[in-house]
Design a protein around this motif. Structure first.
Motif, PDB file in Angstrom:
ATOM      1  N   LEU A 134      54.130  45.646  93.269  1.00  0.00           N
ATOM      2  CA  LEU A 134      52.796  45.156  93.188  1.00  0.00           C
ATOM      3  C   LEU A 134      52.555  45.871  91.632  1.00  0.00           C
ATOM      4  CD1 LEU A 134      52.024  48.111  96.042  1.00  0.00           C
ATOM      5  CD2 LEU A 134      51.806  45.061  95.964  1.00  0.00           C
ATOM      6  N   ASP A 135      53.237  45.269  91.038  1.00  0.00           N
ATOM      7  CA  ASP A 135      53.295  45.491  88.760  1.00  0.00           C
ATOM      8  C   ASP A 135      51.770  45.013  88.587  1.00  0.00           C
ATOM      9  OD1 ASP A 135      54.869  47.821  89.129  1.00  0.00           O
ATOM     10  OD2 ASP A 135      56.215  45.925  88.143  1.00  0.00           O
ATOM     11  N   PHE A 136      51.354  43.437  89.384  1.00  0.00           N
ATOM     12  CA  PHE A 136      50.446  42.436  88.782  1.00  0.00           C
ATOM     13  C   PHE A 136      49.421  43.219  89.010  1.00  0.00           C
ATOM     14  CE2 PHE A 136      48.207  38.765  89.665  1.00  0.00           C
ATOM     15  CZ  PHE A 136      48.336  38.599  88.443  1.00  0.00           C
ATOM     16  N   GLU A 137      49.505  42.951  91.058  1.00  0.00           N
ATOM     17  CA  GLU A 137      48.581  43.784  91.166  1.00  0.00           C
ATOM     18  C   GLU A 137      47.563  44.934  90.873  1.00  0.00           C
ATOM     19  OE1 GLU A 137      50.774  42.726  92.987  1.00  0.00           O
ATOM     20  OE2 GLU A 137      49.950  41.177  94.055  1.00  0.00           O
ATOM     21  N   LEU A 138      48.478  45.537  90.200  1.00  0.00           N
ATOM     22  CA  LEU A 138      48.070  47.397  89.543  1.00  0.00           C
ATOM     23  C   LEU A 138      47.481  46.957  88.415  1.00  0.00           C
ATOM     24  CD1 LEU A 138      48.608  50.662  89.582  1.00  0.00           C
ATOM     25  CD2 LEU A 138      50.368  50.272  89.108  1.00  0.00           C
ATOM     26  N   VAL A 139      47.711  46.098  87.523  1.00  0.00           N
ATOM     27  CA  VAL A 139      47.871  45.705  85.768  1.00  0.00           C
ATOM     28  C   VAL A 139      46.145  44.956  86.155  1.00  0.00           C
ATOM     29  CG1 VAL A 139      47.778  43.327  83.968  1.00  0.00           C
ATOM     30  CG2 VAL A 139      49.453  45.211  85.478  1.00  0.00           C
ATOM     31  N   ILE A 140      45.851  44.421  87.530  1.00  0.00           N
ATOM     32  CA  ILE A 140      44.809  43.738  87.766  1.00  0.00           C
ATOM     33  C   ILE A 140      43.737  44.413  88.117  1.00  0.00           C
ATOM     34  CG2 ILE A 140      43.282  42.057  89.245  1.00  0.00           C
ATOM     35  CD1 ILE A 140      45.077  40.551  87.317  1.00  0.00           C
ATOM     36  N   LEU A 141      44.440  45.822  88.760  1.00  0.00           N
ATOM     37  CA  LEU A 141      42.976  46.419  88.958  1.00  0.00           C
ATOM     38  C   LEU A 141      42.468  47.198  88.269  1.00  0.00           C
ATOM     39  CD1 LEU A 141      41.292  48.461  91.554  1.00  0.00           C
ATOM     40  CD2 LEU A 141      43.705  49.757  91.489  1.00  0.00           C
ATOM     41  N   ILE A 142      43.364  47.710  87.262  1.00  0.00           N
ATOM     42  CA  ILE A 142      43.113  48.659  85.916  1.00  0.00           C
ATOM     43  C   ILE A 142      41.877  47.777  84.748  1.00  0.00           C
ATOM     44  CG2 ILE A 142      44.016  49.658  83.452  1.00  0.00           C
ATOM     45  CD1 ILE A 142      46.719  50.333  85.676  1.00  0.00           C
ATOM     46  N   ILE A 143      42.545  46.829  84.408  1.00  0.00           N
ATOM     47  CA  ILE A 143      41.360  45.080  83.889  1.00  0.00           C
ATOM     48  C   ILE A 143      40.264  45.391  84.612  1.00  0.00           C
ATOM     49  CG2 ILE A 143      41.340  42.970  83.228  1.00  0.00           C
ATOM     50  CD1 ILE A 143      44.303  42.518  82.711  1.00  0.00           C
ATOM     51  N   ALA A 144      39.601  45.507  85.808  1.00  0.00           N
ATOM     52  CA  ALA A 144      39.155  44.857  86.147  1.00  0.00           C
ATOM     53  C   ALA A 144      37.858  47.123  86.568  1.00  0.00           C
ATOM     54  CB  ALA A 144      39.008  45.288  88.875  1.00  0.00           C
ATOM     55  N   ILE A 145      38.616  48.305  86.548  1.00  0.00           N
ATOM     56  CA  ILE A 145      38.420  49.055  86.594  1.00  0.00           C
ATOM     57  C   ILE A 145      37.233  49.581  85.764  1.00  0.00           C
ATOM     58  CG2 ILE A 145      38.692  51.406  87.050  1.00  0.00           C
ATOM     59  CD1 ILE A 145      40.457  51.300  89.230  1.00  0.00           C
ATOM     60  N   SER A 146      38.808  48.949  84.811  1.00  0.00           N
ATOM     61  CA  SER A 146      38.115  49.233  83.095  1.00  0.00           C
ATOM     62  C   SER A 146      37.087  48.292  82.899  1.00  0.00           C
ATOM     63  CB  SER A 146      39.258  48.698  81.644  1.00  0.00           C
ATOM     64  OG  SER A 146      40.619  49.379  82.143  1.00  0.00           O
ATOM     65  N   LEU A 147      37.070  47.357  82.703  1.00  0.00           N
ATOM     66  CA  LEU A 147      35.353  45.791  82.488  1.00  0.00           C
ATOM     67  C   LEU A 147      34.402  46.628  83.914  1.00  0.00           C
ATOM     68  CD1 LEU A 147      37.477  42.053  83.556  1.00  0.00           C
ATOM     69  CD2 LEU A 147      36.042  44.306  80.857  1.00  0.00           C
ATOM     70  N   ILE A 148      34.616  47.445  84.465  1.00  0.00           N
ATOM     71  CA  ILE A 148      33.395  47.766  85.268  1.00  0.00           C
ATOM     72  C   ILE A 148      32.617  49.632  84.290  1.00  0.00           C
ATOM     73  CG2 ILE A 148      32.884  49.340  87.167  1.00  0.00           C
ATOM     74  CD1 ILE A 148      34.244  46.861  88.627  1.00  0.00           C
ATOM     75  N   LEU A 149      34.046  49.627  83.729  1.00  0.00           N
ATOM     76  CA  LEU A 149      33.323  51.477  83.110  1.00  0.00           C
ATOM     77  C   LEU A 149      32.771  50.538  81.922  1.00  0.00           C
ATOM     78  CD1 LEU A 149      36.477  53.618  83.661  1.00  0.00           C
ATOM     79  CD2 LEU A 149      34.386  53.150  84.615  1.00  0.00           C
ATOM     80  N   ILE A 150      33.448  49.837  80.749  1.00  0.00           N
ATOM     81  CA  ILE A 150      32.531  48.878  79.574  1.00  0.00           C
ATOM     82  C   ILE A 150      30.965  48.487  80.198  1.00  0.00           C
ATOM     83  CG2 ILE A 150      33.144  47.724  78.529  1.00  0.00           C
ATOM     84  CD1 ILE A 150      36.246  48.195  78.631  1.00  0.00           C
ATOM     85  N   TRP A 151      30.810  47.426  81.173  1.00  0.00           N
ATOM     86  CA  TRP A 151      30.023  47.181  81.246  1.00  0.00           C
ATOM     87  C   TRP A 151      28.546  48.268  82.017  1.00  0.00           C
ATOM     88  CZ3 TRP A 151      27.482  47.330  86.284  1.00  0.00           C
ATOM     89  CH2 TRP A 151      25.821  46.880  86.657  1.00  0.00           C
TER      90      TRP A 151
END
Length: 163
Positions: A134-151
């Protein structure tokens, strides 16, 4: 592939022997970094009743060879011979495994044995084991959450600057 017949008692060839009931069997996909070789490993959680040669805790997780290992089943009691390396236990494909029908099976074979040194609950460690890495999925999730918070932060900043 075949195993060499063990000379003398099996316990002499392993770091410890345990008898206990299988609580859980899980496969875990392991990969070193993002580009390393992916490997699937099988782990067995066992409730230890007694041990020989080495005193162990009341529950133990050991790695069983994935491709050629004994097919452990939940709820069954076994005598398992294990080796230990850096605090991790493993069962080789050639180490004997005996399904226990009665307490006489192992007491006649191995003697009295040692009670577990302390009560532990390792079930939570099995929660994090999955067939899929699940490493790849975890990285994608963290990036998505970061982008939402920045937005959201950026939209709040824009609104407050318009006032």
């Amino acid at each position: 592939m075949s195993c060499v017949k063990l000379e003398g008692p099996a316990i002499n060839h392993f770091d410890t022997a345990i008898v206990g009931t299988v609580l859980d069997v899980k496969n875990d996909s392991v990969q070193e970094g993002f580009t390393g070789l992916k490997e699937t490993k099988k782990y067995v959680l066992i409730d230890v009743e007694k041990s020989w040669k080495t005193e162990v805790d009341s529950q133990l997780i050991f790695e069983a060879d994935f491709t050629w290992a004994y097919n452990f089943e939940k709820g069954n009691k076994y005598i398992i011979y294990l080796n230990e390396e850096n605090g991790n236990y493993f069962n080789s494909p050639c180490s004997p495994v005996v399904l226990v029908e009665s307490n006489n099976d192992y007491e006649q074979l191995l003697g009295e044995g040692l009670k577990p040194r302390k009560e532990v609950n390792l079930g939570y460690k099995m929660w994090f084991m999955h067939d899929k890495d699940l490493d790849f999925e975890l990285v994608i999730l963290i990036i998505a959450i970061s982008l939402i918070l920045i937005w959201k932060w950026n939209s709040k900043r824009v609104k407050s600057s318009k006032k």
